[in-house]
Enzyme design. Structure first.
Site, PDB file in Angstrom:
ATOM      1  N   TYR A 144      25.584   0.087  15.006  1.00  0.00           N
ATOM      2  CA  TYR A 144      25.226  -1.337  14.933  1.00  0.00           C
ATOM      3  C   TYR A 144      24.951  -1.674  13.474  1.00  0.00           C
ATOM      4  O   TYR A 144      24.156  -1.000  12.807  1.00  0.00           O
ATOM      5  CB  TYR A 144      23.980  -1.653  15.788  1.00  0.00           C
ATOM      6  CG  TYR A 144      23.557  -3.094  15.635  1.00  0.00           C
ATOM      7  CD1 TYR A 144      24.190  -4.101  16.355  1.00  0.00           C
ATOM      8  CD2 TYR A 144      22.571  -3.459  14.727  1.00  0.00           C
ATOM      9  CE1 TYR A 144      23.855  -5.432  16.193  1.00  0.00           C
ATOM     10  CE2 TYR A 144      22.218  -4.790  14.551  1.00  0.00           C
ATOM     11  CZ  TYR A 144      22.862  -5.767  15.283  1.00  0.00           C
ATOM     12  OH  TYR A 144      22.526  -7.092  15.104  1.00  0.00           O
TER      13      TYR A 144
ATOM     14  N   TYR B 150      19.748 -13.570  21.423  1.00  0.00           N
ATOM     15  CA  TYR B 150      20.238 -12.749  22.539  1.00  0.00           C
ATOM     16  C   TYR B 150      19.755 -13.279  23.886  1.00  0.00           C
ATOM     17  O   TYR B 150      19.487 -12.494  24.795  1.00  0.00           O
ATOM     18  CB  TYR B 150      19.792 -11.289  22.398  1.00  0.00           C
ATOM     19  CG  TYR B 150      20.123 -10.666  21.061  1.00  0.00           C
ATOM     20  CD1 TYR B 150      21.446 -10.460  20.683  1.00  0.00           C
ATOM     21  CD2 TYR B 150      19.119 -10.299  20.177  1.00  0.00           C
ATOM     22  CE1 TYR B 150      21.761  -9.893  19.456  1.00  0.00           C
ATOM     23  CE2 TYR B 150      19.426  -9.731  18.943  1.00  0.00           C
ATOM     24  CZ  TYR B 150      20.748  -9.534  18.594  1.00  0.00           C
ATOM     25  OH  TYR B 150      21.052  -8.975  17.383  1.00  0.00           O
TER      26      TYR B 150
ATOM     27  N   LYS C  43      14.706  -4.695   6.842  1.00  0.00           N
ATOM     28  CA  LYS C  43      13.668  -4.392   7.832  1.00  0.00           C
ATOM     29  C   LYS C  43      12.316  -4.054   7.206  1.00  0.00           C
ATOM     30  O   LYS C  43      11.603  -4.945   6.781  1.00  0.00           O
ATOM     31  CB  LYS C  43      14.122  -3.225   8.731  1.00  0.00           C
ATOM     32  CG  LYS C  43      15.394  -3.524   9.516  1.00  0.00           C
ATOM     33  CD  LYS C  43      15.094  -4.095  10.850  1.00  0.00           C
ATOM     34  CE  LYS C  43      16.342  -4.171  11.706  1.00  0.00           C
ATOM     35  NZ  LYS C  43      16.197  -5.052  12.845  1.00  0.00           N
TER      36      LYS C  43
ATOM     37  N   ASP D  41      24.052   2.847   6.067  1.00  0.00           N
ATOM     38  CA  ASP D  41      23.252   1.688   6.458  1.00  0.00           C
ATOM     39  C   ASP D  41      21.883   2.209   6.894  1.00  0.00           C
ATOM     40  O   ASP D  41      21.710   2.702   8.004  1.00  0.00           O
ATOM     41  CB  ASP D  41      23.962   0.934   7.591  1.00  0.00           C
ATOM     42  CG  ASP D  41      23.165  -0.266   8.093  1.00  0.00           C
ATOM     43  OD1 ASP D  41      22.014  -0.436   7.655  1.00  0.00           O
ATOM     44  OD2 ASP D  41      23.702  -1.022   8.919  1.00  0.00           O
TER      45      ASP D  41
END
Ligand code: PLP
Length: 422
Positions: A150, A22, A272, A243
């Site tokens: 997202y 990013y 994660k 998710d």
């Protein structure tokens, strides 16, 4: 970086070659070189130590270098770092799959491993499409997903992200077109989504981040939204995918966010904090109904997927050790304590000019600004105060490790207040 000590040579040598996430590589400020982690702290090459407020994109939920996770990984490394799961098996993946199945509610029992969150979501999407094909329903190839959502950065996952955040306009033509809707926050929203599903018979699944839309804006919704989605999915014969890559493993106060709604999806994705931040690992976990749609004498009914590093043994060892720590059950009190400290500590920000909202859910604290700040300048102000906080867009957030103490939480929230006061 300040100039108290020159940057390490590896940073200077590699900086031309590492393409950073990013980052506008022409203008992005130099990254901070970290030489060591310990608990909730990042040790920088120049000797400074930063208190970490984001736990490396929410992964290091028990703090860095947790001795139990490190010991488990060391022991695994001595035995074998990894073997492929195609035709072979290893204990760590098989133990982990059984433990995840036991921890997840309902019959979410069938664990397909991958290495990253995006890939787990891709696999969940592929499972959903093939589920319908295997049952003889052709043409169910699209997804309903939500504004503010997202799900990753790969092509298919970008297509189910918020259209602005996922840059759908920029990538128009490259992304599959999906049905992007508003979350059904009330009965009108439910009716609108009901109508959308009635109009379109091309939907394979509804895909949502339960309770918290994370990287799309740290937006919260209540459990009733998930119950509405379950009802609509059932009514229209489509699958429901949760998710939980951000929300899984305690972040919202329950081990999985879905437990606050009392509903189960047909597929859930995890990553994660699965390994406590120690190694890349993810999973798409299917219910009995989904799994059984793949059982057939026809080999073409099999799930045709197999990432090279799926179920990486070292990562699975870390995940099994992380689950041992969850089994000790300290996390629940810690998340409740962190929520209370974040509420107290961030509340004063609400009075500051430029602050639009302050909200907390579990161990997630959010200060939303009215407009996007100069992220580089704001980050520098945090670093000057000895904390690592990485805002995005209009969002300044904390997702600290669960072992962060009250004093450390106060330091983090104070740093946000000071930085935003200037
Ligand atoms: N899904 C959710 C909810 C996420 O928060 C993320 C990452 O932030 C992803 C998917 C993508 O995971 P990864 O960055 O590991 O590909």
């Amino acid at each position: 970086m300040d100039d108290r000590k020159s940057p390490p040579r590896w940073l200077e040598h590699g900086a031309r070659h590492v393409w950073r996430p990013y980052a506008q590589m022409k203008t992005a400020p130099a990254p901070l070189p970290v030489v060591r982690t310990e608990g909730v702290r990042l040790h920088l090459a120049d000797g400074r130590v930063l208190l970490d407020g984001v736990a490396s994109w929410w992964t290091a939920c028990h703090g860095y270098n947790h001795p139990h996770i490190i010991a488990a990984m060391r022991a695994q490394l001595e035995i074998m770092p990894h073997v492929m799961l195609g035709g072979l098996a290893h204990e760590q993946a098989y133990r982990l799959a059984a433990r995840l199945a036991a921890l997840l509610p309902g019959d979410l029992d069938h664990v397909f491993f991958a290495e990253s969150g995006s890939v787990a979501v891709e696999i969940a999407m592929k499972m959903a499409v093939q589920y319908h094909l295997n049952r003889g329903a052709r043409g169910r190839t699209k997804f309903v997903s939500f504004r503010g959502g997202y799900h990753g950065d790969t092509i298919a996952t970008m297509s189910v992200c918020d259209p602005d955040e996922g840059m759908h306009a920029l990538f128009a033509g490259a992304l599959p077109e999906q049905h992007i809707a508003d979350l059904p926050r009330d009965e009108n929203g439910e009716a609108a989504l009901d109508a959308l599903l009635a109009r379109h018979d091309d939907v394979a699944a509804i895909l949502v981040e339960p309770l918290v839309q994370g990287a799309g804006g740290m937006l919260f919704h209540d459990a009733e939204v998930l119950r509405r989605l379950r009802r609509l999915a059932d009514a229209h014969g489509v699958l429901l995918i949760f998710d939980e890559i951000f929300t899984g493993f305690g972040r919202t106060g329950t081990l999985f966010a879905m437990q606050q709604a009392g509903v189960e999806p047909d597929i859930v994705t995890l990553s994660k904090a699965l390994t406590g931040g120690a190694a890349p690992l993810s999973a798409a976990i299917a219910s009995k109904r989904v799994f059984e749609a793949f059982l057939n004498d026809d080999p073409m009914h099999a799930l045709m997927h197999g990432p090279t590093y799926m179920g990486h043994a070292l990562g699975c060892a870390a995940a099994n050790a992380s689950l041992d720590i969850f089994d000790r059950n300290a996390w629940q009190a810690d998340v409740a304590r962190i929520a209370a400290r974040l509420e107290e500590g961030l509340a004063p920000c609400l009075g500051l000019p430029g602050v639009a909202d302050v909200r907390v859910k579990g161990a997630i604290g959010v200060v939303e600004l009215e407009k996007a700040p100069d992220i580089g300048a704001l980050t520098r102000r945090f670093v000057e105060q000895g904390v690592w906080i990485r805002p995005f867009n209009k969002i300044v957030y904390l997702t600290p490790a669960f072992v962060t103490t009250d004093d450390e939480l106060a330091q983090l929230t104070r740093a946000i207040h000071v930085a935003l006061s200037r």
